[in-house]
Design a protein around this motif. Structure first.
Motif, short mmCIF file in Angstrom:
data_model
loop_
_atom_site.label_atom_id
_atom_site.label_comp_id
_atom_site.label_asym_id
_atom_site.label_seq_id
_atom_site.Cartn_x
_atom_site.Cartn_y
_atom_site.Cartn_z
N PHE A 61 0.81 -1.22 0.00
CA PHE A 61 0.00 0.00 0.00
C PHE A 61 0.84 1.27 0.00
O PHE A 61 0.41 2.32 -0.47
N PHE A 62 2.06 1.13 0.53
CA PHE A 62 2.83 2.36 0.76
C PHE A 62 4.22 2.36 0.13
O PHE A 62 5.12 3.02 0.61
N VAL A 63 4.40 1.57 -0.93
CA VAL A 63 5.71 1.53 -1.60
C VAL A 63 6.23 2.91 -1.98
O VAL A 63 7.38 3.25 -1.69
N PRO A 64 5.44 3.76 -2.60
CA PRO A 64 5.99 5.07 -2.99
C PRO A 64 6.42 5.90 -1.79
O PRO A 64 7.36 6.69 -1.88
N LYS A 65 5.74 5.73 -0.70
CA LYS A 65 6.02 6.56 0.47
C LYS A 65 7.36 6.21 1.10
O LYS A 65 8.03 7.05 1.71
N ILE A 66 7.78 4.92 0.99
CA ILE A 66 9.01 4.47 1.63
C ILE A 66 10.23 5.24 1.12
O ILE A 66 11.11 5.63 1.88
N TRP A 67 10.25 5.49 -0.20
CA TRP A 67 11.44 6.12 -0.77
C TRP A 67 11.51 7.59 -0.39
O TRP A 67 12.59 8.16 -0.35
N GLU A 68 10.37 8.18 -0.11
CA GLU A 68 10.38 9.58 0.33
C GLU A 68 10.73 9.69 1.81
O GLU A 68 11.34 10.65 2.25
N GLU A 69 10.34 8.69 2.60
CA GLU A 69 10.62 8.70 4.03
C GLU A 69 11.23 7.35 4.43
O GLU A 69 10.51 6.45 4.84
N PRO A 70 12.54 7.20 4.30
CA PRO A 70 13.20 5.93 4.61
C PRO A 70 12.97 5.46 6.04
O PRO A 70 13.05 4.26 6.32
N ASN A 71 12.69 6.40 6.95
CA ASN A 71 12.50 6.01 8.34
C ASN A 71 11.33 5.06 8.54
O ASN A 71 11.21 4.40 9.58
N LEU A 72 10.46 4.98 7.53
CA LEU A 72 9.34 4.05 7.63
C LEU A 72 9.82 2.60 7.66
O LEU A 72 9.09 1.71 8.06
N PHE A 73 11.08 2.37 7.22
CA PHE A 73 11.66 1.03 7.33
C PHE A 73 11.65 0.54 8.78
O PHE A 73 11.52 -0.65 9.04
N SER A 74 11.82 1.48 9.70
CA SER A 74 11.90 1.09 11.11
C SER A 74 10.63 0.38 11.57
O SER A 74 10.67 -0.56 12.36
N HIS A 75 9.47 0.82 11.03
CA HIS A 75 8.20 0.21 11.42
C HIS A 75 8.09 -1.21 10.86
O HIS A 75 7.54 -2.10 11.51
N LEU A 76 8.62 -1.40 9.64
CA LEU A 76 8.60 -2.75 9.07
C LEU A 76 9.52 -3.68 9.86
O LEU A 76 9.20 -4.85 10.08
N LEU A 77 10.68 -3.16 10.31
CA LEU A 77 11.59 -3.97 11.11
C LEU A 77 10.95 -4.35 12.45
O LEU A 77 11.07 -5.49 12.91
N GLN A 78 10.25 -3.39 13.05
CA GLN A 78 9.55 -3.68 14.30
C GLN A 78 8.46 -4.73 14.08
O GLN A 78 8.21 -5.58 14.94
N ALA A 79 7.82 -4.66 12.91
CA ALA A 79 6.78 -5.64 12.59
C ALA A 79 7.37 -7.04 12.47
O ALA A 79 6.74 -8.02 12.85
N CYS A 80 8.59 -7.15 11.94
CA CYS A 80 9.26 -8.45 11.83
C CYS A 80 9.52 -9.04 13.23
O CYS A 80 9.39 -10.24 13.44
N ILE A 81 9.90 -8.15 14.17
CA ILE A 81 10.10 -8.60 15.55
C ILE A 81 8.77 -9.06 16.14
O ILE A 81 8.68 -10.10 16.79
N PHE A 82 7.72 -8.28 15.87
CA PHE A 82 6.39 -8.60 16.37
C PHE A 82 5.92 -9.96 15.83
O PHE A 82 5.33 -10.76 16.54
N ARG A 83 6.23 -10.19 14.55
CA ARG A 83 5.84 -11.44 13.90
C ARG A 83 6.81 -12.59 14.18
O ARG A 83 6.56 -13.74 13.81
N LYS A 84 7.94 -12.28 14.85
CA LYS A 84 8.99 -13.25 15.15
C LYS A 84 9.48 -13.93 13.87
O LYS A 84 9.67 -15.15 13.82
N SER A 85 9.69 -13.11 12.84
CA SER A 85 10.10 -13.64 11.55
C SER A 85 11.49 -13.13 11.18
O SER A 85 11.65 -12.02 10.66
N MET A 86 12.50 -13.94 11.46
CA MET A 86 13.87 -13.59 11.10
C MET A 86 14.07 -13.56 9.58
O MET A 86 14.74 -12.65 9.06
#
Length: 675
Positions: A61-86
């Motif tokens: 849903f938000f691919v275009p937004k990621i490149w404008e605001e790289p900090n959004l990567f942090s939320h995806l990384l947190q989601a990986c921790i939440f999902r326990k998916s290495m």
């Protein structure tokens, strides 16, 4: 290929790899989730989706937004921790490198945190070393990573080398040190932290309170309590539960219970703290009651709850209740947790069901050293020393490292099975091969081992030479051996040692009185009893109990408080006559009073364990095993009588006394008359 083309490939690649997310909702419910969130822009929607585990949906849903605001990567990384998916985390890491964001300190810290949470210390260290810019948060994550991987020395060194620290740094160190039971170091660091004006958080306060509990320092715990009140954490669930645990662990049960009750809301941790506190302080019946109240309040017991409640059933020796809670543990999905299995092994063992202990142990797929030690202890408690030895060697073959508790269980098993030489071998193995330092309890087992086998002088020499100070228990152990081997002179000297340490210890007076009574030294018996009266020492009454149809029936020696006392007395008379017909002769020498034989026989017939077994024979079907628990050691006359009863009535009689289990069957006892 240009940067734009590389990014397009990356987008396509990550869109493909996120095809199997954990979907808790349908597409329709996802749109509803977006509408009902009252979110005003795409960024907030992205954060909401990723924080709730919708990684693929957030990315699509938000691919275009990621490149404008790289900090959004942090939320995806947190989601990986939440999902326990290495794997997803590593794939995101690849995309971050491709996007050119890997040099961003904020995103790098989130990557450090990701690998730290998943225990990949090597990657954490590599990433940290490659970071062009670091800050205090980067260092704090490193400290936590070291602690999480058991490397507290590197964590301490890293902490000491930091030029700048913040409150999170101190909190991470205090919490980490307590995890490794470096409680004194944690308390010193906490004090230094306080002097420097850093404010602890709920986790470091909880950790330091647990350190006070483990060290048993009530005064220091009370000082932390005052600090908690000053900081406004008194109603915090984490701190409140830790505070209650500290008071209960240091013996202030009422204060701990008061703190739990004063908390505005409760959670499972609070309930577990209260239940565990009751269990540790010997309130077994209240443990079971609070367990029921916890369920009534709508809280679901977890593995910690079941460990405490099953342990309480062990102390109560209530087999029916223990089986019921075992069933509830199965329904809760925690019955295979190693800590729960260890509790079950102990519970079934202490309720006289060694076969069920073996079954629980054998069904555990990955037993740890605690579980192995529990099973070895169970064999020892039931006098099966050879089985305990076999299990120890099997444990060695499994490459598990025996600890002090394992060897304590082994020495106990050897002691109660008459395996003197094997016991000496295991003591030597523990010290010389495993390099373990014996506790006072290990020496007590060795004194018991030597004393039971008649090596009284060797036992005395061991007490005199051991590097730890002797307590009343180790001397009482030797005093009991003097009774077995009728060594009156040594018994007198040892009794003096016991009473010097604990003048109010009734068991020592009774043992000494027993020794004199066996030698028919009635004047000495009178002097011992007079000393008890003068010092206002009261003998612990003999009490036996058994569980029948989920109800516990209790009997006291000579007591007539049970509703069926008249019927029980009549049945005992008939039973005693039947036993005498088959060769039973009452051991009147074990009666501690100077009276005629008829009175002595009457006294013997009304021991609490005999009353309990008579009641069980009257109220259970033929062939059903009888299980009786007693607070004191079974006397020699009762031991002989139960062998006769087991043969005459064709019943297995299982008696747990203060020392061990006796399994009477077909006229013999499992202890081989060695107890």
């Amino acid at each position: 290929m240009g940067a734009y083309g590389l990014r397009c490939i990356s987008i396509s690649y990550v869109t493909t790899i996120f095809q199997n997310p954990v979907s808790h909702f349908s597409t329709l419910s996802l749109k509803s989730h977006l509408r009902k969130g009252h979110l005003v822009d795409l960024k907030e929607q992205f954060v909401s989706l990723s924080s709730n585990g919708y990684i693929k949906e957030a990315f699509d849903f938000f691919v275009p937004k990621i490149w404008e605001e790289p900090n959004l990567f942090s939320h995806l990384l947190q989601a990986c921790i939440f999902r326990k998916s290495m794997p997803l985390g590593k794939q995101l890491h690849s995309l971050i490198i491709t996007s050119g964001c890997s040099s961003d300190r904020f995103i790098s810290n989130h990557l450090l945190n990701l690998y730290s949470k998943f225990g990949d210390l090597q990657t954490v260290v590599t990433l940290f070393d490659r970071m062009p810019k670091r800050n205090t948060m980067s260092c704090n994550i490193m400290i936590k990573a070291y602690f999480q991987n058991g490397d507290f020395e590197s964590a301490y060194r890293f902490f000491n080398e930091m030029s700048e620290r913040n409150v999170a740094t101190w909190n991470a160190m205090v919490t980490g040190l307590t995890q490794f039971e470096m409680n004194e170091e944690a308390m010193l660091l906490f004090s230094e932290m306080n002097d420097l004006g850093f404010m602890p958080d709920e986790y470091s306060l909880g950790s330091i309170l647990r350190a006070c509990a483990h060290l048993g320092v009530l005064l220091a715990g009370m000082q932390v309590h005052a600090y908690v009140m000053k900081c406004g954490f008194v109603f915090n669930l984490v701190v409140g539960s830790s505070l209650a645990h500290m008071y209960m662990k240091t013996g202030s049960m009422q204060e701990g219970e008061k703190i739990i009750k004063s908390m505005p809301i409760h959670n499972v941790v609070a309930w577990n703290t209260l239940i565990a506190g009751k269990a540790q302080n010997g309130y077994a019946e209240e443990v079971v009651n609070h367990y029921c109240l916890m369920k009534m309040a709508g809280f679901r017991p977890d593995k910690i709850t079941f460990v405490s409640v099953i342990s309480a059933c062990s102390e109560l020796a209530t087999l029916g209740q223990g089986k019921q809670i075992h069933t509830e543990a199965i329904k809760s999905g925690v019955s295979s947790v190693v800590a729960v299995v260890s509790s079950l092994v102990s519970m079934y063992s202490k309720c006289g069901c060694l076969e069920d202990s073996v079954k629980a142990f054998s069904e555990c797929k990955e037993p740890d050293v605690v579980l192995w030690s529990s099973m070895i202890a169970a064999y020892g408690f039931h006098g099966q020393g050879q089985e305990a030895i076999r299990l120890f060697h099997q444990m060695e073959q499994e490459k598990l490292q025996a600890n002090e508790v394992t060897f304590l269980s082994m020495l106990y098993a050897c002691s109660h099975s008459g395996l003197k030489d094997k016991g000496l071998e295991f003591f030597s193995l523990m010290v010389d091969v495993y390099g373990l330092k014996p506790w006072l309890e290990h020496y007590t087992c060795m004194v018991d081992l030597l004393g039971r086998s008649g090596c009284l002088e060797e036992a005395v020499a061991m007490i005199r030479d051991m590097p730890v100070r002797a307590d009343a228990i180790i001397w009482k152990t030797l005093l009991s051996a003097c009774k077995i081997h009728k060594n009156i002179e040594m018994a007198r000297k040892i009794a003096e040692e016991v009473l010097r340490i604990d003048p109010q210890d009734s068991a020592s007076y009774v043992l000494l009185s027993n020794i004199h009574a066996a030698a028919k030294s009635w004047q000495d018996v009178s002097e011992v009893r007079k000393a008890m009266r003068d010092r206002r020492v009261k003998k612990e009454p003999g009490i036996s109990w058994l569980e029948l149809k989920n109800q516990v029936h209790q009997f006291s020696t000579g007591g007539k408080s049970h509703p069926m006392s008249v019927e029980i007395e009549l049945y005992l008379e008939e039973l005693t006559s039947e036993m005498k017909f088959h060769g039973y002769v009452p051991d009147t020498a074990s009666v501690l009073h100077d009276m005629d034989n008829e009175e002595k026989e009457y006294n013997l017939a009304h021991h609490s364990e005999k009353l309990a077994i008579a009641f069980a024979l009257m109220n259970t079907q033929e062939g059903v095993p009888i299980r009786v628990m007693k607070n004191l050691r079974v006397c020699s006359d009762c031991h002989v009588a139960f062998k006769f009863i087991s043969k005459i009535k064709n019943r297995e009689i299982i008696v747990r006394d203060s020392s061990r289990f006796h399994h009477f069957k077909n006229g013999t006892c499992s202890c081989g008359d060695y107890w």
